[in-house]
Write a protein that holds these residues in place. Sequence first.
Motif, PDB file in Angstrom:
ATOM      1  N   ARG A   2      -6.283   0.607  -3.816  1.00  0.00           N
ATOM      2  CA  ARG A   2      -5.241   1.101  -2.908  1.00  0.00           C
ATOM      3  C   ARG A   2      -5.893   1.360  -1.565  1.00  0.00           C
ATOM      4  NH1 ARG A   2      -0.591   5.330  -4.073  1.00  0.00           N
ATOM      5  NH2 ARG A   2       0.248   3.341  -4.809  1.00  0.00           N
ATOM      6  N   PHE A   3      -5.301   0.751  -0.530  1.00  0.00           N
ATOM      7  CA  PHE A   3      -5.788   0.966   0.836  1.00  0.00           C
ATOM      8  C   PHE A   3      -4.781   1.842   1.556  1.00  0.00           C
ATOM      9  CE2 PHE A   3      -7.423  -3.069  -0.663  1.00  0.00           C
ATOM     10  CZ  PHE A   3      -8.780  -2.938  -0.405  1.00  0.00           C
ATOM     11  N   ILE A   4      -5.274   2.866   2.200  1.00  0.00           N
ATOM     12  CA  ILE A   4      -4.381   3.794   2.895  1.00  0.00           C
ATOM     13  C   ILE A   4      -4.673   3.711   4.395  1.00  0.00           C
ATOM     14  CG2 ILE A   4      -3.718   6.218   3.153  1.00  0.00           C
ATOM     15  CD1 ILE A   4      -4.565   6.559   0.200  1.00  0.00           C
ATOM     16  N   PHE A   5      -3.646   3.313   5.151  1.00  0.00           N
ATOM     17  CA  PHE A   5      -3.803   3.162   6.603  1.00  0.00           C
ATOM     18  C   PHE A   5      -3.015   4.250   7.309  1.00  0.00           C
ATOM     19  CE2 PHE A   5      -4.192  -1.020   4.686  1.00  0.00           C
ATOM     20  CZ  PHE A   5      -5.328  -1.530   5.290  1.00  0.00           C
ATOM     21  N   ARG A   6      -3.560   4.723   8.416  1.00  0.00           N
ATOM     22  CA  ARG A   6      -2.842   5.741   9.183  1.00  0.00           C
ATOM     23  C   ARG A   6      -3.378   5.774  10.610  1.00  0.00           C
ATOM     24  NH1 ARG A   6      -0.549  10.454   6.708  1.00  0.00           N
ATOM     25  NH2 ARG A   6      -2.125  10.356   5.072  1.00  0.00           N
ATOM     26  N   ARG A   7      -2.456   5.933  11.544  1.00  0.00           N
ATOM     27  CA  ARG A   7      -2.866   6.113  12.942  1.00  0.00           C
ATOM     28  C   ARG A   7      -2.616   7.559  13.314  1.00  0.00           C
ATOM     29  NH1 ARG A   7      -2.322   1.658  17.569  1.00  0.00           N
ATOM     30  NH2 ARG A   7      -2.814   3.458  18.857  1.00  0.00           N
ATOM     31  N   PRO A   8      -3.543   8.152  14.041  1.00  0.00           N
ATOM     32  CA  PRO A   8      -3.341   9.563  14.379  1.00  0.00           C
ATOM     33  C   PRO A   8      -2.282   9.774  15.448  1.00  0.00           C
ATOM     34  CG  PRO A   8      -5.365   8.750  15.361  1.00  0.00           C
ATOM     35  CD  PRO A   8      -4.827   7.633  14.521  1.00  0.00           C
ATOM     36  N   ASP A   9      -1.956   8.702  16.237  1.00  0.00           N
ATOM     37  CA  ASP A   9      -1.100   8.929  17.409  1.00  0.00           C
ATOM     38  C   ASP A   9       0.299   8.351  17.277  1.00  0.00           C
ATOM     39  OD1 ASP A   9      -2.183   6.445  17.282  1.00  0.00           O
ATOM     40  OD2 ASP A   9      -2.411   6.205  19.439  1.00  0.00           O
ATOM     41  N   ARG A  10       0.511   7.517  16.286  1.00  0.00           N
ATOM     42  CA  ARG A  10       1.881   7.015  16.095  1.00  0.00           C
ATOM     43  C   ARG A  10       2.006   6.388  14.706  1.00  0.00           C
ATOM     44  NH1 ARG A  10       1.962   1.568  16.103  1.00  0.00           N
ATOM     45  NH2 ARG A  10       0.505   0.423  17.456  1.00  0.00           N
ATOM     46  N   THR A  11       3.235   6.040  14.375  1.00  0.00           N
ATOM     47  CA  THR A  11       3.475   5.408  13.092  1.00  0.00           C
ATOM     48  C   THR A  11       3.006   3.958  13.149  1.00  0.00           C
ATOM     49  OG1 THR A  11       5.390   6.791  12.822  1.00  0.00           O
ATOM     50  CG2 THR A  11       5.260   4.860  11.411  1.00  0.00           C
ATOM     51  N   LEU A  41      -8.056   2.355   8.666  1.00  0.00           N
ATOM     52  CA  LEU A  41      -8.201   2.436   7.204  1.00  0.00           C
ATOM     53  C   LEU A  41      -8.726   3.837   6.891  1.00  0.00           C
ATOM     54  CD1 LEU A  41      -8.130   1.195   4.382  1.00  0.00           C
ATOM     55  CD2 LEU A  41     -10.435   0.297   4.800  1.00  0.00           C
ATOM     56  N   GLU A  42      -7.834   4.686   6.439  1.00  0.00           N
ATOM     57  CA  GLU A  42      -8.218   6.082   6.199  1.00  0.00           C
ATOM     58  C   GLU A  42      -9.147   6.173   4.989  1.00  0.00           C
ATOM     59  OE1 GLU A  42      -5.321   9.516   6.926  1.00  0.00           O
ATOM     60  OE2 GLU A  42      -5.357   9.280   4.750  1.00  0.00           O
ATOM     61  N   LYS A  43      -8.746   5.553   3.905  1.00  0.00           N
ATOM     62  CA  LYS A  43      -9.631   5.461   2.746  1.00  0.00           C
ATOM     63  C   LYS A  43      -9.144   4.417   1.781  1.00  0.00           C
ATOM     64  CE  LYS A  43      -8.413   8.788  -0.666  1.00  0.00           C
ATOM     65  NZ  LYS A  43      -8.670  10.109  -1.233  1.00  0.00           N
ATOM     66  N   ALA A  93       4.582  -2.269  10.021  1.00  0.00           N
ATOM     67  CA  ALA A  93       4.240  -3.101   8.869  1.00  0.00           C
ATOM     68  C   ALA A  93       3.413  -4.314   9.282  1.00  0.00           C
ATOM     69  CB  ALA A  93       5.509  -3.529   8.150  1.00  0.00           C
ATOM     70  N   ASP A  94       3.797  -4.955  10.394  1.00  0.00           N
ATOM     71  CA  ASP A  94       3.080  -6.184  10.754  1.00  0.00           C
ATOM     72  C   ASP A  94       1.655  -5.895  11.222  1.00  0.00           C
ATOM     73  OD1 ASP A  94       4.092  -4.916  12.916  1.00  0.00           O
ATOM     74  OD2 ASP A  94       5.061  -6.680  13.828  1.00  0.00           O
ATOM     75  N   GLU A  95       1.438  -4.687  11.781  1.00  0.00           N
ATOM     76  CA  GLU A  95       0.067  -4.316  12.147  1.00  0.00           C
ATOM     77  C   GLU A  95      -0.799  -4.203  10.895  1.00  0.00           C
ATOM     78  OE1 GLU A  95      -0.228  -1.166  15.556  1.00  0.00           O
ATOM     79  OE2 GLU A  95       1.560  -0.688  14.336  1.00  0.00           O
ATOM     80  N   VAL A  96      -0.225  -3.550   9.879  1.00  0.00           N
ATOM     81  CA  VAL A  96      -0.968  -3.351   8.631  1.00  0.00           C
ATOM     82  C   VAL A  96      -1.226  -4.684   7.946  1.00  0.00           C
ATOM     83  CG1 VAL A  96      -0.904  -2.232   6.373  1.00  0.00           C
ATOM     84  CG2 VAL A  96      -0.078  -1.003   8.393  1.00  0.00           C
ATOM     85  N   ASP A  97      -0.252  -5.576   8.065  1.00  0.00           N
ATOM     86  CA  ASP A  97      -0.446  -6.906   7.469  1.00  0.00           C
ATOM     87  C   ASP A  97      -1.740  -7.546   7.961  1.00  0.00           C
ATOM     88  OD1 ASP A  97       1.890  -6.652   6.133  1.00  0.00           O
ATOM     89  OD2 ASP A  97       3.089  -7.873   7.538  1.00  0.00           O
ATOM     90  N   VAL A  98      -2.011  -7.376   9.239  1.00  0.00           N
ATOM     91  CA  VAL A  98      -3.205  -7.988   9.819  1.00  0.00           C
ATOM     92  C   VAL A  98      -4.463  -7.415   9.171  1.00  0.00           C
ATOM     93  CG1 VAL A  98      -4.553  -8.291  11.953  1.00  0.00           C
ATOM     94  CG2 VAL A  98      -2.035  -8.414  12.011  1.00  0.00           C
ATOM     95  N   PHE A  99      -4.490  -6.067   9.049  1.00  0.00           N
ATOM     96  CA  PHE A  99      -5.665  -5.434   8.414  1.00  0.00           C
ATOM     97  C   PHE A  99      -5.844  -5.930   6.987  1.00  0.00           C
ATOM     98  CE2 PHE A  99      -4.411  -1.613  11.223  1.00  0.00           C
ATOM     99  CZ  PHE A  99      -5.131  -2.132  12.296  1.00  0.00           C
ATOM    100  N   GLN A 100      -4.727  -5.980   6.301  1.00  0.00           N
ATOM    101  CA  GLN A 100      -4.778  -6.348   4.891  1.00  0.00           C
ATOM    102  C   GLN A 100      -5.343  -7.759   4.740  1.00  0.00           C
ATOM    103  OE1 GLN A 100      -1.180  -5.441   2.782  1.00  0.00           O
ATOM    104  NE2 GLN A 100      -1.720  -6.811   1.103  1.00  0.00           N
ATOM    105  N   GLU A 101      -4.883  -8.654   5.605  1.00  0.00           N
ATOM    106  CA  GLU A 101      -5.401 -10.029   5.572  1.00  0.00           C
ATOM    107  C   GLU A 101      -6.910 -10.046   5.756  1.00  0.00           C
ATOM    108  OE1 GLU A 101      -4.098 -12.939   4.749  1.00  0.00           O
ATOM    109  OE2 GLU A 101      -2.401 -11.645   4.214  1.00  0.00           O
ATOM    110  N   LYS A 102      -7.346  -9.247   6.683  1.00  0.00           N
ATOM    111  CA  LYS A 102      -8.764  -9.203   6.997  1.00  0.00           C
ATOM    112  C   LYS A 102      -9.572  -8.773   5.768  1.00  0.00           C
ATOM    113  CE  LYS A 102     -11.440  -7.906  11.034  1.00  0.00           C
ATOM    114  NZ  LYS A 102     -11.466  -7.095  12.249  1.00  0.00           N
TER     115      LYS A 102
END
Lengths: 684, 344
Positions: free
Chosen positions: A644-653, A620-622, A656-665
């Motif tokens: 607005r939640f902005i997600f980003r990984r420094p090492d790869r793209t 969660l970048e910000k 969508a399903d990974e982000v879904d998990v964060f969003q649920e949390k």
Amino acid sequence: MKISLDWIQNYIDVDLPVSRLVEVLDNIGLLIEDWEEKNGDIILDVETYANRPDTLGHMGIARELAAALGLALKEQRLPLTETNENISDLIDVQIWDEDLCPRYCGMIVKNIKIGPSPEWLIKKIEAMELNPINNVVDVTNYVLFATAQPIHAFDLDKIAGRKIIIRRAKQGEKLLSLEAKDVDLTSEMLVIADEEKPVALAGVIGGENTAVSDSSQNVFIESAHFDPVSVRKTSKATGIQTDAAYRFERGADVSFPPKAARMAASLFSQFGGKVCKGIVDVYPKPRKIKTVMLRDHRVTSLLGVEIDNGFIEKTLADLGFQMENKQPGIWQVKIPHFRIDIEREADLVEEIARFYGYEKIPIQLPPLRSLEPILDPKKERIQTLRQLLFHYGFDEVVNFSFMDPEKEKKFTSDLDPIPIRNPISTKAAFLRTTLLGGLLENVAWNTNRGAEGVHIFEIGNIFHMDNETYNEHLRLSMVMTGSVGERHWKEKSKEGSFFHLKGTCEALMAQLRYGSFSFQEENHPHYQEGCSLVLHFKGEEIGCLGAVDQKILDAYLLKQEVWAAEINLSLLFEKQAQAFQFSAVVKYPSVNRDVSFVADNNVAFEKIREALEKLHLPYLEKFTLYDRFAGSSIPQDKVSLSFRFIFRRPDRTLQADEVDVFQEKIIDTLKARFHFQLREGGEN
Amino acid sequence: MENLKIEIQNKRKAFENALAKVKDKHSLQDIRNEYLSRQRGIITGIFEQLKHVKPDEKPEIGKLINDFKKHVQERVQALQEKFAAPKKALEKVDLTLPGEKKYWGAPHPILLFQQKIENIFLRMGFSIVDGPEIETDYYNFGALNFPPHHPARDDWDTLYITDDVLLRTHTSPVQIRVMEKRKPPIRIINPGKVYRKEAPDPTHLPMFYQVEGLVVDLGITFAHLKGTLEYFLKTLFHEKIKIRFRPSFFPFTEPSAEVDIECTVCGGKSEDCRVCGGGGWIEILGSGMVDPQVLKNVNIDPEKYSGFAFGLGVDRTAMFAYQIPDMRYFYENDLRFIRQFSLK
Ligand SMILES: [Zn+2]
């Protein structure tokens, strides 16, 4: 001081147009502030300096002019009509306090016909802007303005015991002055006394009881030298300012009293007076003539120009200095007593420069040797702050550092204000403990003159004391009310609000690289209860902001809401700012999710923020709150919050399903902690 | 090889499933990135595996992958167009309407003018140094060669806190503080607020701004003082301005000089000029060679070093430069006055 050109002609023959004369005097440092024609005479208004009492009379000005124009001073003849009586048989003069009175001279003139002065004398007295009184008083004033040596005339017959004693006053003694006021004397004041009582305040003013009146016949002329500091202290303590005190406190010519006495006696002779033989001259320790060494190479090295030795010798001789040439280019210069200002070589260099002409000294830029600059990081930061504040639409003001003690009281604080001992007014009797007072004054001033809004700031010192130490601290204060900027078809004007001000504070802190600050809801005496935040940085209170307290607004007769912020820059600038550090730009795209909730309207944003931060979601970048509203579509006591939640990984793209998990949390947490509900149309 | 074929099929199915869920352009963008990202996209990943395929099978598999890529590109493209807001033709607007009104704050004129002065001296290698506004008698007077109880003090009418503590009447105390700490060469200016016991009127105030300056080095002369101040005044006003140095008195300089500039309002031609009073000259600076006693007071040998000092009132000079008739304008903080300087 006023200088009459007619009068100057008594001492030199000068025949120049006034404009030329003004130029000559200006160039030697006797600035003519103004001049006028009066009764066929020309009266110059000369600016004189505290170190040049010799220019406080016509003779002194004539001496300077003579040196500048290469003229000779005329011989002064002072004829006397004498009696056979000896002065020593008529008066006894004793100096008891010679530290305060190094020299005392006196002469006696008998059988003067007191009356109006002759025409020529009245004209001179009036040129000095004085009222003619009678021939005796006018003569004493004449001598003063001619020679700069103050003299005084006593009625000889009113001096008790025919004794003149110069002594310190006794505590409790009084003197009825010529201004007809009772002066309380102290043991620090020097008086002229007769056998019984003080008859004059030495060098300051004479006494009524021994004053010359219409019925006087015999006059004792006092011409003395008094200690400048003593005269000044007495004049200050008694509040009596006279032309005599003005000259004595600057320093008179110790060699001159006998001549001044004789000058007065000579004039009294013209009014039928008979001068007693001899002169009283009590001068226990005659002053030595000062000698100052002058080297021609020092003249050159101070002025930056070589001046001919012949010119140096002639100029100083014309001014009354005696030159003794010890070696080539080195002189021992004897300083006449009337030049009390000349003590060092540099003083003589100035004399040479004055008459050589400042305009002839060359114009050169100094060689700029390289040196270590003195850096002032505070100043740079202030400049940064000012530029930002202009950018945010604040106008800069500067208020006086003074404060009305009545108003200061309204700003309850733990700062002990510093009172000024001799303020310009009772409303400016304290040094300010806050910038807020001045700024509110400015708000009132501008609002009363039709301003729709006032957004202003001031950067300046506040002052307070701790026991015996006096402190000053740099503060920034901003105040805003109403909206600024014109109304426009496409843009809204800038409306003052708490969040505008809070945002400005946040931006300033960020720009100064003090990122790790926080706000806490705390009451503060300057602000309305429940309507202020305190700004903390590294555990210390750095400032505060809020809605200005009603009782303070009342003191400034302000009706509207005013928002204000105060930041302690002295304290803040002591803190280490974060160093700038570059961070790599992540090349993988972000995944953004917008989520809207319906929440209870009493949940503090700060709590939501803390809860989300505690989740420690790795990518969660910000997150930002991009909308907040209540109203028709939202139930009562509820509010819609869109993040607005902005997600980003420094090492790869991220997928969508990974982000879904964060969003649920996130959603689960907010639901559980604060009973949030997803708003209809949910995830948009 | 069979594995790879199956994987392509699975990915294709997964893509279709994912695409069916897409509702907006954000989620579409996510899928596009997932499959088509040049570096980490799924298709790039499959192409990577092509390396391990036997050479004779490469054309067939290669074609399969390319077909898949093309399929993904087309599908994404189609949906992007669907989600994209139709781009409207530029509406015809009245281009003569006023532009957006930009609003920015105004600096206080005194501080603006002070900065102008500072910039000139910075170019000559001066440092800017500040000091306290509450001073002791020693720094404000004693060290500057004002004898106690001397009438010279009357020209610096002082606001006192105690017998020994006062509000500085000039910024010269800062020069003493610097000379105490540093050996020559010294080149500084000292801007700041100063205080006098003066009732407010059009030309006097109990608080105003000064900039004072000091140069101390080997071989500094009066000619250098003239050169420096001429350069300063010509830069501040204009190249052709007439300047006059005339003798004056300050306890802390010897020789001392007052610096006047010609009155540019009347050119010295008006008998009753409001600005110069008809004299044709305006007093701008006080200056002089640093008094040897002042150097001794800070342990600098006046036989070895010399220097010059100068000072000017920022308010007075700004009044003249901007033709402001009353000094009190500066501290009323009327925004109709201050905001004029946002354009300076
Ligand atoms: Zn003029």
